[in-house]
Scaffold this motif. Structure first.
Motif, PDB file in Angstrom:
ATOM      1  N   ARG A   2      19.446 -24.621 103.692  1.00 42.77           N
ATOM      2  CA  ARG A   2      18.710 -24.023 102.593  1.00 42.77           C
ATOM      3  C   ARG A   2      17.214 -24.219 102.760  1.00 42.77           C
ATOM      4  NH1 ARG A   2      20.408 -27.355  97.189  1.00 42.77           N
ATOM      5  NH2 ARG A   2      18.673 -28.788  97.206  1.00 42.77           N
ATOM      6  N   ALA A  14      17.003 -21.536  98.349  1.00 47.39           N
ATOM      7  CA  ALA A  14      17.739 -20.365  98.828  1.00 47.39           C
ATOM      8  C   ALA A  14      18.694 -20.850  99.913  1.00 47.39           C
ATOM      9  CB  ALA A  14      16.792 -19.315  99.387  1.00 47.39           C
ATOM     10  N   ARG A  15      19.965 -20.663  99.702  1.00 47.94           N
ATOM     11  CA  ARG A  15      20.949 -20.944 100.756  1.00 47.94           C
ATOM     12  C   ARG A  15      20.784 -19.881 101.826  1.00 47.94           C
ATOM     13  NH1 ARG A  15      23.328 -25.733 100.453  1.00 47.94           N
ATOM     14  NH2 ARG A  15      24.062 -26.219  98.382  1.00 47.94           N
ATOM     15  N   PRO A  26      22.493 -15.647 100.873  1.00 45.51           N
ATOM     16  CA  PRO A  26      23.520 -15.272  99.903  1.00 45.51           C
ATOM     17  C   PRO A  26      23.145 -15.563  98.460  1.00 45.51           C
ATOM     18  CG  PRO A  26      24.180 -17.270 101.038  1.00 45.51           C
ATOM     19  CD  PRO A  26      22.889 -16.807 101.674  1.00 45.51           C
ATOM     20  N   TYR A  27      22.250 -16.514  98.224  1.00 44.43           N
ATOM     21  CA  TYR A  27      21.766 -16.720  96.861  1.00 44.43           C
ATOM     22  C   TYR A  27      20.525 -17.585  96.803  1.00 44.43           C
ATOM     23  CZ  TYR A  27      24.304 -21.229  96.561  1.00 44.43           C
ATOM     24  OH  TYR A  27      24.782 -22.499  96.772  1.00 44.43           O
ATOM     25  N   GLU A  29      18.489 -20.014  93.879  1.00 45.09           N
ATOM     26  CA  GLU A  29      18.735 -20.693  92.608  1.00 45.09           C
ATOM     27  C   GLU A  29      17.533 -21.525  92.189  1.00 45.09           C
ATOM     28  OE1 GLU A  29      21.811 -23.956  90.831  1.00 45.09           O
ATOM     29  OE2 GLU A  29      22.603 -22.416  92.174  1.00 45.09           O
ATOM     30  N   GLN A  61      21.384 -10.922 100.575  1.00 43.18           N
ATOM     31  CA  GLN A  61      22.670 -10.593  99.967  1.00 43.18           C
ATOM     32  C   GLN A  61      22.667 -10.747  98.455  1.00 43.18           C
ATOM     33  OE1 GLN A  61      25.718 -12.889 101.935  1.00 43.18           O
ATOM     34  NE2 GLN A  61      26.144 -11.197 103.315  1.00 43.18           N
ATOM     35  N   CYS A  62      21.949 -11.713  97.934  1.00 41.54           N
ATOM     36  CA  CYS A  62      21.972 -11.922  96.481  1.00 41.54           C
ATOM     37  C   CYS A  62      21.027 -10.928  95.806  1.00 41.54           C
ATOM     38  CB  CYS A  62      21.624 -13.354  96.108  1.00 41.54           C
ATOM     39  SG  CYS A  62      19.879 -13.756  96.115  1.00 41.54           S
ATOM     40  N   SER A  63      21.305 -10.666  94.546  1.00 47.49           N
ATOM     41  CA  SER A  63      20.517  -9.672  93.818  1.00 47.49           C
ATOM     42  C   SER A  63      19.053 -10.095  93.676  1.00 47.49           C
ATOM     43  CB  SER A  63      21.134  -9.390  92.448  1.00 47.49           C
ATOM     44  OG  SER A  63      21.189 -10.572  91.678  1.00 47.49           O
ATOM     45  N   TYR A  64      18.796 -11.391  93.517  1.00 53.12           N
ATOM     46  CA  TYR A  64      17.402 -11.823  93.371  1.00 53.12           C
ATOM     47  C   TYR A  64      16.624 -11.566  94.667  1.00 53.12           C
ATOM     48  CZ  TYR A  64      13.101 -14.132  92.508  1.00 53.12           C
ATOM     49  OH  TYR A  64      11.753 -14.355  92.370  1.00 53.12           O
TER      50      TYR A  64
END
Length: 80
Positions: A2, A14-15, A26-27, A29, A61-64
């Motif tokens: 991350r 962020a991962r 992928p996301y 947080e 990949q993540c929406s953010y």
């Protein structure tokens, strides 16, 4: 793995995983106290700057992460 950014003693992250010259996110947080402060955007800008410097492409990949990349067209060159 991350990417991390510490803001006021808290960590936004962020991962990611890397495959060759592509880094998939992928996301992203942020702790509740950092949401809406721009901390995640600062993290994404740091990742994008690193991508240019180190020569890798980002797969958001993540929406953010995807939304951030769409709003910052100046980084289209590092979008996979």
């Amino acid at each position: 793995f991350r990417f991390e950014l510490i803001v006021n003693g808290q960590t936004v992250f962020a991962r990611y995983w890397r495959d060759g010259d592509k880094v998939t996110i992928p996301y992203v947080e942020a702790p509740p106290a950092l949401r809406g402060t721009g901390a995640a955007a600062d993290l994404m800008e740091g990742i994008a700057t690193m991508a240019r410097r180190e020569g890798f492409k980002i797969v958001p990949q993540c929406s953010y992460a995807a939304g951030w990349m769409q709003r910052h067209k100046e980084y289209n060159d590092i979008l996979a």
